[in-house]
Design a protein around this motif. Structure first.
Motif, mmCIF file in Angstrom:
data_model
loop_
_atom_site.group_PDB
_atom_site.id
_atom_site.type_symbol
_atom_site.label_atom_id
_atom_site.label_comp_id
_atom_site.label_asym_id
_atom_site.label_seq_id
_atom_site.Cartn_x
_atom_site.Cartn_y
_atom_site.Cartn_z
ATOM 1 N N UNK A 1 126.034 -6.901 -98.529
ATOM 2 C CA UNK A 1 127.361 -6.655 -99.093
ATOM 3 C C UNK A 1 127.818 -5.545 -98.057
ATOM 4 N N UNK A 2 127.082 -4.649 -97.750
ATOM 5 C CA UNK A 2 127.330 -4.025 -96.423
ATOM 6 C C UNK A 2 128.041 -4.362 -95.606
ATOM 7 N N UNK A 3 127.237 -5.527 -95.264
ATOM 8 C CA UNK A 3 127.319 -6.310 -94.185
ATOM 9 C C UNK A 3 128.707 -6.991 -93.932
ATOM 10 N N UNK A 4 128.725 -7.709 -95.036
ATOM 11 C CA UNK A 4 130.181 -8.194 -94.867
ATOM 12 C C UNK A 4 131.195 -7.552 -94.958
ATOM 13 N N UNK A 5 130.593 -6.149 -95.902
ATOM 14 C CA UNK A 5 132.001 -5.385 -95.584
ATOM 15 C C UNK A 5 132.300 -4.509 -94.096
ATOM 16 N N UNK A 6 131.054 -4.561 -92.967
ATOM 17 C CA UNK A 6 131.201 -4.686 -92.030
ATOM 18 C C UNK A 6 131.857 -5.459 -91.122
ATOM 19 N N UNK A 7 131.512 -6.538 -91.099
ATOM 20 C CA UNK A 7 132.557 -7.455 -90.851
ATOM 21 C C UNK A 7 133.345 -7.543 -91.039
ATOM 22 N N UNK A 8 134.091 -7.664 -92.307
ATOM 23 C CA UNK A 8 135.809 -7.107 -92.049
ATOM 24 C C UNK A 8 136.249 -6.126 -91.365
ATOM 25 N N UNK A 9 135.758 -5.269 -92.190
ATOM 26 C CA UNK A 9 136.735 -3.900 -91.000
ATOM 27 C C UNK A 9 136.458 -3.844 -89.562
ATOM 28 N N UNK A 10 135.792 -4.359 -88.777
ATOM 29 C CA UNK A 10 136.005 -4.761 -87.499
ATOM 30 C C UNK A 10 136.451 -6.082 -86.765
ATOM 31 N N UNK A 11 136.985 -6.711 -88.221
ATOM 32 C CA UNK A 11 138.056 -7.475 -87.484
ATOM 33 C C UNK A 11 138.637 -6.826 -86.774
ATOM 34 N N UNK A 12 139.872 -8.227 -85.570
ATOM 35 C CA UNK A 12 140.849 -7.440 -85.046
ATOM 36 C C UNK A 12 142.409 -7.594 -86.248
ATOM 37 N N UNK A 13 142.062 -8.383 -87.310
ATOM 38 C CA UNK A 13 143.228 -8.118 -88.118
ATOM 39 C C UNK A 13 143.419 -6.297 -88.699
ATOM 40 N N UNK A 14 142.442 -6.588 -88.644
ATOM 41 C CA UNK A 14 142.001 -4.855 -89.762
ATOM 42 C C UNK A 14 142.702 -4.387 -89.294
ATOM 43 N N UNK A 15 142.264 -3.869 -87.947
ATOM 44 C CA UNK A 15 142.005 -2.922 -86.540
ATOM 45 C C UNK A 15 143.238 -2.951 -86.183
ATOM 46 N N UNK A 16 143.822 -3.851 -85.876
ATOM 47 C CA UNK A 16 145.441 -4.198 -85.145
ATOM 48 C C UNK A 16 146.463 -3.593 -86.732
ATOM 49 N N UNK B 1 145.116 -1.289 -88.867
ATOM 50 C CA UNK B 1 145.518 -0.027 -89.258
ATOM 51 C C UNK B 1 146.424 0.827 -87.776
ATOM 52 N N UNK B 2 146.167 0.059 -86.940
ATOM 53 C CA UNK B 2 146.539 1.155 -85.265
ATOM 54 C C UNK B 2 148.091 1.112 -85.794
ATOM 55 N N UNK B 3 148.695 0.164 -86.959
ATOM 56 C CA UNK B 3 150.473 -0.173 -86.759
ATOM 57 C C UNK B 3 150.539 1.312 -87.853
ATOM 58 N N UNK B 4 150.260 0.499 -88.793
ATOM 59 C CA UNK B 4 150.488 1.792 -89.742
ATOM 60 C C UNK B 4 149.884 3.365 -88.769
ATOM 61 N N UNK B 5 149.353 3.828 -88.405
ATOM 62 C CA UNK B 5 149.982 4.328 -87.907
ATOM 63 C C UNK B 5 150.587 5.060 -86.698
ATOM 64 N N UNK B 6 151.140 4.289 -85.598
ATOM 65 C CA UNK B 6 152.148 4.411 -85.161
ATOM 66 C C UNK B 6 153.552 4.088 -86.080
ATOM 67 N N UNK B 7 154.160 3.877 -87.474
ATOM 68 C CA UNK B 7 155.000 4.035 -87.671
ATOM 69 C C UNK B 7 154.774 4.813 -88.762
ATOM 70 N N UNK B 8 153.500 5.667 -88.938
ATOM 71 C CA UNK B 8 154.104 7.001 -89.393
ATOM 72 C C UNK B 8 154.933 7.927 -88.272
ATOM 73 N N UNK B 9 154.149 7.870 -86.731
ATOM 74 C CA UNK B 9 154.661 8.268 -86.206
ATOM 75 C C UNK B 9 155.639 8.568 -85.717
#
Length: 133
Positions: A1-16, A18-26
C-alpha cells in the motif's frame, strides 16, 4: 500500500497540481497587495479621497474598550471591504485570462488533415462513365 501511494504521489499530475496550488497562493498574495496598495488608493483618490476598506454601515455601536469588562464589539456591514474584494476578483480573473491566453498561443497549432480526395473506386467509376459517353 505504501508503494502504491508513493507511485501515486510521484506521478507528474500530482506534482504539477501541487506546484500550481503553491503558485496560485503566491499569486493571490501579490494580487491582494496590488489591489490594496496600488489600485484602491487610486480609485479612492478619484472617488473623493475615500478609503473603501473603512466604509461600513454600523448596525450596533461598540461599547467600552476592547479587553475591558463589559466590552461589546461593533456590529457593522463592511461594504467597503466587499468592494475591495470585488475589485480583487476582477483583477485576478483578468490576470488568469491573460495567462491562459498566453499559454494557448504557445501551444502548437493542431494541423488538420487535408481533405480526403476521391477513392480509387470513385475515380475508376468517373473514367468508366466518361468512356461510355
Amino acid at each position: 500500500m505504501l508503494k502504491e501511494f508513493k507511485n501515486f504521489i510521484m506521478t507528474g499530475n500530482v506534482i504539477d497540481f501541487a506546484v500550481a496550488v503553491i503558485l496560485a497562493g503566491a499569486m493571490g498574495l501579490v494580487i491582494n497587495g496590488f489591489v490594496a496598495d496600488i489600485i484602491m488608493p487610486i480609485v479612492g483618490h478619484f472617488a473623493g479621497g475615500v478609503d473603501f476598506a473603512n466604509l461600513k454601515v454600523v448596525l450596533t455601536e461598540g461599547v467600552g474598550v476592547e479587553g475591558a469588562e463589559g466590552y461589546v464589539a461593533e456590529n457593522a456591514i463592511r461594504w467597503g471591504a466587499w468592494v475591495n474584494t470585488i475589485v480583487n476578483l476582477l483583477i485576478v480573473g483578468f490576470v488568469m485570462f491573460l495567462i491562459v491566453k498566453a499559454y494557448n498561443k504557445t501551444k502548437a497549432p493542431v494541423e488538420e488533415a487535408p481533405p480526403a480526395g476521391p477513392t480509387a473506386e470513385e475515380l475508376l467509376a468517373e473514367i468508366r462513365d466518361a468512356l461510355k459517353k
